[in-house]
Every structure is written in structure tokens, then in C-alpha cells.
Design a protein around this motif. Structure first.
Motif, PDB file in Angstrom:
ATOM      1  N   THR A 133      41.284 -52.126  12.718  1.00 21.66           N
ATOM      2  CA  THR A 133      41.119 -50.731  12.324  1.00 21.66           C
ATOM      3  C   THR A 133      39.709 -50.488  11.793  1.00 21.66           C
ATOM      4  OG1 THR A 133      43.470 -50.588  11.795  1.00 21.66           O
ATOM      5  CG2 THR A 133      42.046 -48.881  10.873  1.00 21.66           C
ATOM      6  N   LEU A 134      39.232 -51.382  10.927  1.00 19.18           N
ATOM      7  CA  LEU A 134      37.893 -51.237  10.363  1.00 19.18           C
ATOM      8  C   LEU A 134      36.832 -51.326  11.460  1.00 19.18           C
ATOM      9  CD1 LEU A 134      36.044 -50.912   7.951  1.00 19.18           C
ATOM     10  CD2 LEU A 134      36.200 -53.378   7.560  1.00 19.18           C
ATOM     11  N   HIS A 144      40.058 -41.002  13.004  1.00 18.56           N
ATOM     12  CA  HIS A 144      41.328 -41.695  12.787  1.00 18.56           C
ATOM     13  C   HIS A 144      42.263 -41.461  13.968  1.00 18.56           C
ATOM     14  CE1 HIS A 144      40.998 -42.258   8.153  1.00 18.56           C
ATOM     15  NE2 HIS A 144      39.873 -42.557   8.764  1.00 18.56           N
ATOM     16  N   ALA A 145      42.208 -40.270  14.545  1.00 14.76           N
ATOM     17  CA  ALA A 145      43.061 -39.967  15.700  1.00 14.76           C
ATOM     18  C   ALA A 145      42.689 -40.843  16.897  1.00 14.76           C
ATOM     19  CB  ALA A 145      42.953 -38.488  16.064  1.00 14.76           C
ATOM     20  N   ASP A 146      41.381 -40.992  17.153  1.00 18.35           N
ATOM     21  CA  ASP A 146      40.947 -41.821  18.278  1.00 18.35           C
ATOM     22  C   ASP A 146      41.292 -43.287  18.036  1.00 18.35           C
ATOM     23  OD1 ASP A 146      39.966 -39.643  19.649  1.00 18.35           O
ATOM     24  OD2 ASP A 146      37.888 -39.941  19.003  1.00 18.35           O
ATOM     25  N   ALA A 147      41.072 -43.766  16.807  1.00 16.50           N
ATOM     26  CA  ALA A 147      41.409 -45.160  16.484  1.00 16.50           C
ATOM     27  C   ALA A 147      42.912 -45.377  16.625  1.00 16.50           C
ATOM     28  CB  ALA A 147      40.940 -45.510  15.077  1.00 16.50           C
ATOM     29  N   ALA A 148      43.699 -44.389  16.208  1.00 19.76           N
ATOM     30  CA  ALA A 148      45.155 -44.494  16.336  1.00 19.76           C
ATOM     31  C   ALA A 148      45.558 -44.627  17.797  1.00 19.76           C
ATOM     32  CB  ALA A 148      45.823 -43.266  15.706  1.00 19.76           C
ATOM     33  N   GLY A 156      48.298 -41.293  10.704  1.00 18.22           N
ATOM     34  CA  GLY A 156      48.608 -41.549   9.297  1.00 18.22           C
ATOM     35  C   GLY A 156      48.514 -43.025   8.959  1.00 18.22           C
ATOM     36  N   THR A 157      48.923 -43.878   9.894  1.00 21.67           N
ATOM     37  CA  THR A 157      48.829 -45.322   9.671  1.00 21.67           C
ATOM     38  C   THR A 157      47.369 -45.754   9.601  1.00 21.67           C
ATOM     39  OG1 THR A 157      50.952 -45.689  10.762  1.00 21.67           O
ATOM     40  CG2 THR A 157      49.489 -47.593  10.581  1.00 21.67           C
TER      41      THR A 157
END
Length: 179
Positions: A133-134, A144-148, A156-157
Motif C-alpha cells: 500500500t505504501l 486511495h481509490a486507484d491504489a484500492a 476505506g481499507t
């Protein structure tokens, strides 16, 4: 007008070598930076990037434009890094009896500047899902949406993981300063 990555990827998937070359030129540095963050070592990142580039002509045939090209590409890099980690662990286990692992660890530490070395050491202390994630949200500024989407988890995770990463890194740093 600049052709979109998705259009280039679809053309490359259909055998357009110029489209593939354009995509590679656009994203090579991005692939290397993510590979470096995932591996923590320039030589491994270079090897991983080269392996990805060599496999990409075959892999791109599977691109279906269901996600942004960069999201798909990040998933390819994360998967390749996971495969390389598994191979590396197997190699380290075989070499452990001869001290190769310790010699490699010391050589790696000597290569890095203190600040970069600390960050990579701290990242290695994090659980694998936090490391991934980092690596995705650092420098390349993935949302965060693209990483998700790359990781196949909820936004949210990702947000929770980033909060957890900050908390753990602060605690690691405070512990080191207290010593």
C-alpha cells in the motif's frame, strides 16, 4: 493530441509495435520507481523492471480496458514483485547456510543513504500488505481509490492502512530515538 494510454494499450494488444513502444517510453520510469519501492534495492528493481518489460508484450494481450492502463500496469508490477519475493526467499533459504544472506544484507545497507535506508528498513518491518500500500501511494501519487483498485481492496481499507503505516513509522522512529 496525445493518444490515451488505454487506446495505445488496446493497439499494442492487437500487435501495434509503435503503440507498445510509446507506452513503454511513457511508463518505464514509473515501473522502475514502483519496483524500487517494492524491492528496496536498485539492482533488484532494475532486474524486475527488465523482466516486466520482457513479459509485457505477452501480458498486454490480456489488457481489456476494464480499468485504467496505469492501474493494470501497477497490478502487473505488484504481481511480478510478489513472484520475485517468493523466488528470493527460496534463494535466501538455500544460501543461508553459507552466509550469503548476511553478506548481501550488509552490502545493501552500505549502498543507501541514512534517510533512505531508514525508510526501507522501516518498510521491511511492516506487514506485506502495508508495504504494498505504501509503495503504491508514495511518490507516484496514486489516490486511495486507484491504489484500492490495484490491490483489489476497498478505498476505506487503503485509508486505514495509510493511517496504520503512519502510526507504526512514528512508533519505530520514536523507539530508535529513545535508544
Amino acid at each position: 493530441m496525445k493518444t490515451s494510454d488505454e487506446d495505445l494499450a488496446m493497439a499494442a494488444a492487437n500487435g501495434d509495435a509503435d503503440a507498445f513502444a510509446t507506452l513503454l517510453a511513457r511508463h518505464y520510469d514509473r515501473v522502475f520507481r514502483l519496483a524500487f519501492r517494492l524491492t528496496g534495492q536498485a539492482e533488484r528493481a532494475e532486474d524486475l523492471t527488465q523482466d516486466i518489460c520482457a513479459a509485457l508484450p505477452t501480458k498486454i494481450a490480456g489488457f481489456r480496458a476494464q480499468a485504467k492502463f496505469t492501474t493494470w500496469l501497477y497490478r502487473v508490477v505488484v504481481n511480478a514483485a510478489e513472484d520475485a519475493r517468493r523466488r528470493h526467499v527460496t534463494h535466501d533459504r538455500a544460501a543461508a547456510g553459507w552466509g550469503d544472506f548476511e553478506r548481501m544484507r550488509r552490502a545493501e545497507e552500505a549502498e543507501a543513504a541514512d534517510a533512505v535506508d531508514w525508510l526501507h528498513r522501516a518498510m521491511r518491518d511492516l506487514p506485506q500488505e502495508l508495504q504494498d500500500t505504501l509503495a503504491l501511494t508514495l511518490d507516484d501519487e496514486l489516490t486511495h481509490a486507484d491504489a484500492a483498485e490495484v490491490l483489489g481492496i476497498s478505498e476505506g481499507t487503503v485509508s486505514w492502512r495509510m493511517s496504520e503505516i503512519r502510526k507504526r513509522l512514528r512508533a519505530m522512529r520514536q523507539e530508535e530515538l529513545a535508544q
